[in-house]
Enzyme design. Sequence first.
Site, short mmCIF file in Angstrom:
data_model
loop_
_atom_site.label_atom_id
_atom_site.label_comp_id
_atom_site.label_asym_id
_atom_site.label_seq_id
_atom_site.Cartn_x
_atom_site.Cartn_y
_atom_site.Cartn_z
N HIS A 33 33.68 36.57 37.43
CA HIS A 33 34.80 36.70 38.37
C HIS A 33 34.30 36.85 39.80
O HIS A 33 33.20 37.34 40.05
CB HIS A 33 35.77 37.82 37.96
CG HIS A 33 35.31 39.22 38.21
ND1 HIS A 33 35.80 40.29 37.50
CD2 HIS A 33 34.42 39.74 39.07
CE1 HIS A 33 35.23 41.40 37.93
NE2 HIS A 33 34.39 41.10 38.88
N GLU A 51 39.80 36.55 37.58
CA GLU A 51 39.21 36.58 36.25
C GLU A 51 39.12 35.16 35.66
O GLU A 51 39.75 34.24 36.18
CB GLU A 51 40.08 37.46 35.34
CG GLU A 51 40.26 38.90 35.84
CD GLU A 51 39.01 39.77 35.71
OE1 GLU A 51 37.90 39.22 35.50
OE2 GLU A 51 39.13 40.99 35.82
P1 PGA Z 1 29.51 45.25 41.14
O1 PGA Z 1 30.80 44.37 40.96
O2 PGA Z 1 28.97 44.95 42.50
O3 PGA Z 1 29.99 46.68 41.04
O4 PGA Z 1 28.57 44.87 40.05
C1 PGA Z 1 30.79 43.05 41.38
C2 PGA Z 1 32.06 42.39 40.92
O5 PGA Z 1 32.59 42.78 39.87
O6 PGA Z 1 32.51 41.46 41.58
#
Ligand code: PGA
Length: 252
Positions: free
Chosen positions: A138, A143
């Site tokens: 995503h 999503e």
């Molecule tokens: P994260 O999330 O930087 O906390 O890994 C990234 C995302 O889900 O787009």
Amino acid sequence: MKLIACKDYKEMSKKAAKEILELVHSEKRCTLGLATGSTPEGVYKALVEDFNKGETSYKQVSSVNLDEYVGLTKDNPNSYHHYMKSNLFQHIDLPENQQLIPNGVANDLEVECREYEKTIAELGGVDLQLLGIGHNGHIGFNEPRTPFSSRTHVVDLAEKTRKANARFFSDITEVPAQAITMGIETIMESKKILLLISGKSKAEALSKLINGPIDESFPASILKNHPNVTIMADEEAMSLLEEEAVGRQHIL
Ligand code: PGA
């Protein structure tokens, strides 16, 4: 896409901050697209360190964030408003009315989405969009199977995403079920995109992005169609890539 190989999280964060600062210094009136999550925390830390040296001003800058949870007020510690304030905004001189984040408690969420699109257009679009990537590919909260033609919209969060983000909440039941996110087409209209990928847990996502097809089942894959994408990834994130893709700088 250009892949910049970084040794570790720290090097990646510094390089990304440098790229943002170059834009802020060269074009005072610019629009930064900002992201939340664990990945950009080091970038914001580096920007705050730079600001404290007194050589950068954000007075002419506007920022637009990718997303916000539905149902969390600005002062909720898990809201992205709160994240941005504590990680960046309270430490720099970016005027409050130029810090734009979707309002997850708007009376009419559909109107909020349309207004957000209008705001981005009025700013002349995003000059540099910072992005992270989810384990499921995503971008923002778009999503898998979100249409590539999507604009800012309300989204039902995937169970995988709610689980991944539960670490910030006291219990998974507290993770909101919905969010407002910039759409994929909205993100693709950014003039430049800087995608940060760090850690072993993201290695599969990076490999899929580079080696897999462009398909709505993996939203980030559309970035291959964007003319100006730079991926900055650390060694752990690159651990599943073929040797030849991992030069210090590689055009894919
Ligand atoms: P994260 O999330 O930087 O906390 O890994 C990234 C995302 O889900 O787009």
